[in-house]
Write a protein that holds these residues in place. Sequence first.
Motif, PDB file in Angstrom:
ATOM      1  N   MET A 198       1.394   3.961   0.484  1.00 29.98           N
ATOM      2  CA  MET A 198       2.330   2.992   1.034  1.00 29.98           C
ATOM      3  C   MET A 198       1.945   2.657   2.466  1.00 29.98           C
ATOM      4  SD  MET A 198       5.628   5.492   1.719  1.00 29.98           S
ATOM      5  CE  MET A 198       6.595   4.169   2.403  1.00 29.98           C
ATOM      6  N   ALA A 213       7.862  -4.571  -0.329  1.00 24.15           N
ATOM      7  CA  ALA A 213       7.243  -3.992   0.875  1.00 24.15           C
ATOM      8  C   ALA A 213       8.284  -4.080   1.988  1.00 24.15           C
ATOM      9  CB  ALA A 213       5.968  -4.730   1.253  1.00 24.15           C
ATOM     10  N   THR A 231       2.374 -10.322   3.586  1.00 22.40           N
ATOM     11  CA  THR A 231       1.895  -8.949   3.443  1.00 22.40           C
ATOM     12  C   THR A 231       1.554  -8.617   2.003  1.00 22.40           C
ATOM     13  OG1 THR A 231       3.206  -8.249   5.353  1.00 22.40           O
ATOM     14  CG2 THR A 231       2.468  -6.522   3.841  1.00 22.40           C
ATOM     15  N   ASN A 232       2.393  -9.029   1.070  1.00 22.37           N
ATOM     16  CA  ASN A 232       2.130  -8.718  -0.334  1.00 22.37           C
ATOM     17  C   ASN A 232       0.802  -9.307  -0.796  1.00 22.37           C
ATOM     18  OD1 ASN A 232       4.399  -7.182  -0.856  1.00 22.37           O
ATOM     19  ND2 ASN A 232       5.639  -8.925  -1.484  1.00 22.37           N
ATOM     20  N   TYR A 256      -3.799   0.283  -0.380  1.00 27.10           N
ATOM     21  CA  TYR A 256      -3.371  -0.211   0.924  1.00 27.10           C
ATOM     22  C   TYR A 256      -4.372   0.096   2.036  1.00 27.10           C
ATOM     23  CZ  TYR A 256       1.226  -1.449  -0.905  1.00 27.10           C
ATOM     24  OH  TYR A 256       2.245  -2.020  -1.606  1.00 27.10           O
TER      25      TYR A 256
END
Length: 398
Positions: free
Chosen positions: A1, A319, A353-354, A363
């Motif tokens: 994450m 997110a 961001t996604n 990530y």
Amino acid sequence: MIRKLISVFTAVHAAFLLGCTGSSTNSSAPGSNLPGVTTPLNQGSSAANVMTVNVGNCGVYGYLNEPCVSVTLCQTGTNTCTTIPNILLDTGSYGLRVFGSALGTTTLTPVTSAVGSNPIVECAQFGSGSTWGPVETADVILGGEPRVTVPVQVINSTYTVPTAAVNAGCTGLQLDPSVGYNGILGVGVLLYDCGTFCETHTTPQLYFKCPTSNSCVSTVLAKSSQVVNPVGMLPTDNNGVIVSMPKVSFVGVTSETGTMTIGIGTESNNAPGAVSVLTADSSANFTTIYNGTTDSQSFIDSGSNALYFPSSIAQCSGASGFYCPSSQLTLSAVQQSQSTSTAATIPFYVGNTNTLTAQYSGYNGVLNNIGGTGGALQFDWGLPFFLGRTIFVGLETK
């Protein structure tokens, strides 16, 4: 994450200087190269005061926009040493913290209280959680610099966190490298992680004396025993660091390599030249003016993996805390010195961001256009601010 790391406890210290060189102004389409630093300062140098900074390849637990370095710790006065990779480089905190599991067979000397000789344990609070563990003395080696003997925090779970510390915010414990790194090297603008304040105050509860592992109580602690920025203890290159990172395109890259040069104006390879100098207040904050709002508690923090600031930009689904506008935004903010009239208008970019992180498994990756929500009055200039720039972080009183 995705994680962010932001120091949240306040220290009371004198002002500092910070400067930056290199532009990242750009109005071209996403995917094109931004102007700015292409080759980081002292890239490829074997000089003793130069350390390699890796981003996007910080081990199996690494994450997006994570800068990491290697640091060597030794038993004091011996050649029993361990070189620990994947240490998070953090200009937003102060002092070295390592997971006990990363030390291998290297054992360090516990720091004890002045009265009772009880082990000293610390709770350091960050935006992504807290580190808990004893303060111990080590010989620390940064790059090829001389070793310095300093207190460090060894993070582990052998001591029970007292209820009073939990109530004061010592929660979300980070107890092993699965959080994304083997430790944190805090090379920010303050010398001690608390300083004079903790010599006379037990609130906020930062340091504890522990007669047994489950009977810790808050305590005052002399600066000489507190976790300290090891750069400030060096014999020559002791007045700050220079973090220099290459530019990346709007689509990012899988990994990138920069440098941290130790010292400012102390060697032939660290002269600052022309820089914009910003002073900060006693809590290491300066002012950012964004969208008509004055964020007086702003800071520059390589340990934060995005630009964090309050905004009405659409947030992401899936997110939490990050921005996902429908198209990339070109924005700007003014960085304002706290004690002088110096100001600099800084362009920055916020993408979805996604969409951006979907390019990189786990990530990982290096992106200059990741933004997220921030606290009131705060603008956290995280790792994207460093890309394409050379940032000088000057230590207080130096």
